[in-house]
Design a protein around this motif. Structure first.
Motif, PDB file in Angstrom:
ATOM      1  N   THR A 102       0.838  -1.194   0.000  1.00 59.73           N
ATOM      2  CA  THR A 102       0.000   0.000   0.000  1.00 59.73           C
ATOM      3  C   THR A 102       0.875   1.246   0.000  1.00 59.73           C
ATOM      4  N   PRO A 103       0.661   2.175  -0.909  1.00 63.50           N
ATOM      5  CA  PRO A 103       1.440   3.419  -0.889  1.00 63.50           C
ATOM      6  C   PRO A 103       1.240   4.152   0.439  1.00 63.50           C
ATOM      7  N   VAL A 104       2.328   4.642   1.001  1.00 60.82           N
ATOM      8  CA  VAL A 104       2.242   5.278   2.317  1.00 60.82           C
ATOM      9  C   VAL A 104       2.673   6.738   2.303  1.00 60.82           C
ATOM     10  N   ARG A 105       3.188   7.216   1.175  1.00 57.66           N
ATOM     11  CA  ARG A 105       3.697   8.588   1.164  1.00 57.66           C
ATOM     12  C   ARG A 105       2.584   9.597   1.425  1.00 57.66           C
ATOM     13  N   GLY A 106       1.418   9.385   0.822  1.00 61.34           N
ATOM     14  CA  GLY A 106       0.312  10.318   1.031  1.00 61.34           C
ATOM     15  C   GLY A 106      -0.142  10.360   2.480  1.00 61.34           C
ATOM     16  N   SER A 107      -0.351   9.182   3.085  1.00 59.70           N
ATOM     17  CA  SER A 107      -0.779   9.150   4.487  1.00 59.70           C
ATOM     18  C   SER A 107       0.304   9.683   5.407  1.00 59.70           C
ATOM     19  N   ALA A 108       1.580   9.488   5.028  1.00 58.45           N
ATOM     20  CA  ALA A 108       2.677  10.023   5.834  1.00 58.45           C
ATOM     21  C   ALA A 108       2.663  11.549   5.812  1.00 58.45           C
ATOM     22  N   ARG A 109       2.415  12.124   4.644  1.00 54.34           N
ATOM     23  CA  ARG A 109       2.359  13.587   4.552  1.00 54.34           C
ATOM     24  C   ARG A 109       1.216  14.155   5.384  1.00 54.34           C
ATOM     25  N   ILE A 110       0.085  13.473   5.354  1.00 52.22           N
ATOM     26  CA  ILE A 110      -1.051  13.923   6.161  1.00 52.22           C
ATOM     27  C   ILE A 110      -0.715  13.826   7.649  1.00 52.22           C
ATOM     28  N   ALA A 111      -0.082  12.713   8.049  1.00 54.67           N
ATOM     29  CA  ALA A 111       0.296  12.539   9.448  1.00 54.67           C
ATOM     30  C   ALA A 111       1.289  13.605   9.890  1.00 54.67           C
ATOM     31  N   VAL A 112       2.268  13.910   9.044  1.00 55.92           N
ATOM     32  CA  VAL A 112       3.258  14.935   9.380  1.00 55.92           C
ATOM     33  C   VAL A 112       2.578  16.293   9.528  1.00 55.92           C
ATOM     34  N   ALA A 113       1.684  16.623   8.589  1.00 52.98           N
ATOM     35  CA  ALA A 113       0.981  17.901   8.669  1.00 52.98           C
ATOM     36  C   ALA A 113       0.153  17.987   9.952  1.00 52.98           C
ATOM     37  N   ALA A 114      -0.508  16.885  10.319  1.00 55.56           N
ATOM     38  CA  ALA A 114      -1.317  16.874  11.537  1.00 55.56           C
ATOM     39  C   ALA A 114      -0.447  17.000  12.778  1.00 55.56           C
ATOM     40  N   LEU A 115       0.718  16.372  12.759  1.00 54.57           N
ATOM     41  CA  LEU A 115       1.645  16.481  13.897  1.00 54.57           C
ATOM     42  C   LEU A 115       2.155  17.906  14.052  1.00 54.57           C
ATOM     43  N   VAL A 116       2.477  18.546  12.944  1.00 54.49           N
ATOM     44  CA  VAL A 116       2.925  19.938  12.989  1.00 54.49           C
ATOM     45  C   VAL A 116       1.820  20.837  13.531  1.00 54.49           C
ATOM     46  N   LEU A 117       0.595  20.593  13.072  1.00 54.67           N
ATOM     47  CA  LEU A 117      -0.542  21.378  13.557  1.00 54.67           C
ATOM     48  C   LEU A 117      -0.748  21.198  15.055  1.00 54.67           C
TER      49      LEU A 117
END
Length: 226
Positions: free
Chosen positions: A11-26
């Motif tokens: 399963t591609p994970v780059r997209g979900s990783a970017r969302i997780a990183v953005a949420a962590l920064v927020l």
């Protein structure tokens, strides 16, 4: 050739990783804003009218600064919930991929991905264990990133401090703490913000390890898949 065909698609994970990183920064930014407001409350000092909760069910009107803290605190809580959802969605994906890459069942069953955070005592080690297990399966022989231990240590500090992630006080009671003893609040806030930063590094490290695994020909136990 049969082994190549036997391995399920990752399963591609780059997209979900970017969302997780953005949420962590927020979430980290929201907790930093909370700390700034607590400092402002401490600098202003307790009003002559006393704490917001006057006792016996009586509450005085909030000052503008106190009202602002209620808003900042609510936004921080919302950002934390969004962060948890995004992180768990990413974690589930990389866990499934780790299973495919290694051909071995995860050490912890699926429900622990969620329950591991809320079951008392078990939540002191299971989430870190899940992350370590994913890294071990995704990058055999590679050293566990130091960020994992930093993230987990800071997370526990924020969770167990009594004034951080798991405090049971109302917002008005936290405001009183900011007036009377802001140092513990700021220490807990710093731990939470630090955990968010370290978790960004964890997400990036595990995602990179799995993307490297996607480019590696199968043969690390794929035949063991059920």
């Amino acid at each position: 050739m049969n082994d190549h065909m036997a391995r399920p698609a990752l399963t591609p994970v780059r997209g979900s990783a970017r969302i997780a990183v953005a949420a962590l920064v927020l979430a980290g930014a929201a907790w930093a804003a909370r700390a700034v407001w607590q400092l402002r409350l401490a600098a202003t000092g307790l009003p002559a009218s006393g704490p917001p909760d006057q006792g016996e069910g009586r509450h005085r009107p909030l000052t503008a600064l106190e009202d602002g803290y209620h808003l900042v605190s609510s936004l921080g809580d919302g950002a934390t919930v969004l962060c948890a959802i995004a992180f768990l969605a990413w974690l589930w994906r990389v866990r499934d991929n780790a299973h495919v890459l290694s051909g071995q069942r995860p050490r912890y069953a699926g429900p622990w991905v969620y329950a591991g955070w809320i079951v008392p005592v078990a939540n002191l080690w299971i989430p870190r264990g899940i992350v370590a297990d994913i890294h071990r399966a995704s990058a055999p022989g590679a050293r566990l990133p130091r960020a994992v231990n930093w993230w987990w240590g800071l997370w526990l500090a924020g969770m167990l401090s009594g004034v951080g992630l798991m405090y049971a006080d109302s917002t008005d009671e936290v405001i009183v703490r900011a007036y009377t003893d802001v140092h513990l609040l700021l220490a807990a806030d710093a731990a939470v913000v630090g955990a968010a930063v370290a978790c960004v590094l964890v997400v990036r490290a595990l995602t990179a390890a799995q993307e490297a695994g996607m480019d590696t020909p199968p043969g690390r136990g794929d035949a063991q898949l059920p």
